[in-house]
Design a protein around this motif. Structure first.
Motif, PDB file in Angstrom:
ATOM      1  N   THR A 137       0.830  -1.207   0.000  1.00 11.28           N
ATOM      2  CA  THR A 137       0.000   0.000   0.000  1.00 11.28           C
ATOM      3  C   THR A 137       0.867   1.260   0.000  1.00 11.28           C
ATOM      4  O   THR A 137       0.491   2.264  -0.609  1.00 11.28           O
ATOM      5  CB  THR A 137      -0.936   0.030   1.219  1.00 11.28           C
ATOM      6  N   THR A 138       2.031   1.191   0.644  1.00  8.28           N
ATOM      7  CA  THR A 138       2.926   2.351   0.650  1.00  8.28           C
ATOM      8  C   THR A 138       3.487   2.608  -0.748  1.00  8.28           C
ATOM      9  O   THR A 138       3.496   3.752  -1.214  1.00  8.28           O
ATOM     10  CB  THR A 138       4.081   2.149   1.645  1.00  8.28           C
ATOM     11  N   VAL A 139       3.954   1.560  -1.410  1.00  8.19           N
ATOM     12  CA  VAL A 139       4.481   1.727  -2.771  1.00  8.19           C
ATOM     13  C   VAL A 139       3.399   2.293  -3.688  1.00  8.19           C
ATOM     14  O   VAL A 139       3.635   3.235  -4.462  1.00  8.19           O
ATOM     15  CB  VAL A 139       5.001   0.384  -3.320  1.00  8.19           C
ATOM     16  N   SER A 140       2.191   1.720  -3.609  1.00 12.29           N
ATOM     17  CA  SER A 140       1.093   2.189  -4.452  1.00 12.29           C
ATOM     18  C   SER A 140       0.745   3.643  -4.146  1.00 12.29           C
ATOM     19  O   SER A 140       0.509   4.446  -5.062  1.00 12.29           O
ATOM     20  CB  SER A 140      -0.133   1.296  -4.236  1.00 12.29           C
ATOM     21  N   ALA A 141       0.716   4.000  -2.871  1.00 12.55           N
ATOM     22  CA  ALA A 141       0.370   5.367  -2.476  1.00 12.55           C
ATOM     23  C   ALA A 141       1.411   6.371  -2.954  1.00 12.55           C
ATOM     24  O   ALA A 141       1.074   7.468  -3.419  1.00 12.55           O
ATOM     25  CB  ALA A 141       0.219   5.446  -0.959  1.00 12.55           C
ATOM     26  N   VAL A 142       2.690   6.007  -2.830  1.00  8.79           N
ATOM     27  CA  VAL A 142       3.761   6.909  -3.256  1.00  8.79           C
ATOM     28  C   VAL A 142       3.687   7.168  -4.756  1.00  8.79           C
ATOM     29  O   VAL A 142       3.880   8.294  -5.221  1.00  8.79           O
ATOM     30  CB  VAL A 142       5.139   6.319  -2.875  1.00  8.79           C
ATOM     31  N   ARG A 143       3.380   6.143  -5.521  1.00 14.98           N
ATOM     32  CA  ARG A 143       3.325   6.296  -6.980  1.00 14.98           C
ATOM     33  C   ARG A 143       2.126   7.110  -7.435  1.00 14.98           C
ATOM     34  O   ARG A 143       2.072   7.543  -8.583  1.00 14.98           O
ATOM     35  CB  ARG A 143       3.308   4.912  -7.628  1.00 14.98           C
ATOM     36  N   LYS A 144       1.155   7.318  -6.525  1.00  8.44           N
ATOM     37  CA  LYS A 144      -0.043   8.085  -6.870  1.00  8.44           C
ATOM     38  C   LYS A 144      -0.020   9.520  -6.315  1.00  8.44           C
ATOM     39  O   LYS A 144      -1.015  10.230  -6.420  1.00  8.44           O
ATOM     40  CB  LYS A 144      -1.287   7.369  -6.351  1.00  8.44           C
TER      41      LYS A 144
END
Length: 252
Positions: A137-144
């Protein structure tokens, strides 16, 4: 609002107890097969009175918080870095996706062989259970994170770790919070599972020990405590998240 929530909770509690007792009456189950609410209530009182509950509870919560907090810190830090380095994440992603579906208890034979019986195996299982939801979820959030946030930071000459901590982390935290919630549930579930096979104390061990002694009223009592503590932990994490979001409210 609070009164209505308490009222709804009491209604749910009464409904569950009533349905439980109704199943016993209709099915004609003996106490040895399905303990009654009254028998479980006596078991709960006994665990509280002799201090057994608090002994196992203290151990379980210690293991949970060590494993969960370690997983959260590691998952967020790695997630922030990997989210900002797409090429590295492209290499790491297949590895993560292969390891993620493996149930943490599947690693138990190796963990027990490496670390023995005690706190470390249970903490390791909690770490594995909580780490992947937080990381992904952190990786996905950072990319958004919106581009205008990054452009503004660049114009202000904010780079490196300061960019991650001051801009990207606050901007991505609402999505990261979802991972923290998921991680609480999975970590708590697998804590109990880990204590059933790799520990000599804790709530999971209490259930297995009671099962071996055929004390099913104590088994159900342990299940009740696990459920109530899981609810309390979820609400506690939610309160911390709301406090952080309130602090960073201006970012959004």
């Amino acid at each position: 609002m609070l009164k209505s929530k308490i009222g709804a909770g009491l209604i749910s509690f009464v409904f569950v107890i009533g349905a439980w007792q109704l199943v016993i009456w209709i099915g004609g189950y003996q106490e040895a097969l399905l303990p009654s609410p009254l028998a479980v209530g006596r078991a709960i009182f006994s665990l509280i009175e002799d201090g057994t509950l608090f002994t196992h509870l203290q151990v379980s919560l210690f293991r949970f918080f060590i494993g969960y907090i370690t997983a959260v810190l590691t998952g967020i830090i790695l997630g922030l870095i990997l989210g900002r380095t797409p090429k590295v994440w492209a290499v790491a992603d297949p590895i993560v996706q292969v390891l993620r579906p493996v149930a943490p208890v599947a690693w138990t034979p190796f963990i027990v062989l490496w670390f023995g019986i005690g706190n470390i195996p249970a903490i390791a299982i909690i770490f594995i259970a909580a780490f992947f939801p937080v990381l992904l979820t952190t990786v996905s959030a950072v990319r958004k994170v919106p581009d205008n946030y990054l452009k503004t930071a660049i114009n202000l000459e904010i780079r490196g770790p300061t960019l991650l901590w001051k801009v990207i982390f606050p901007a991505s935290f609402p999505s990261i919070a979802n991972g923290l919630h998921i991680a609480v549930g999975t970590a708590w579930i697998f804590l109990v599972a880990g204590e059933m096979v790799g520990a000599q104390s804790g709530l999971g061990y209490l259930i297995i020990d009671s099962r071996n002694a055929l004390d099913l009223d104590f088994v159900v009592a342990g299940i009740v405590f696990i459920g109530l503590l899981g609810l309390a932990l979820d609400k506690g994490v939610g309160s911390i998240e709301r406090a952080i979001l309130k602090q960073w409210g201006g970012v959004y």
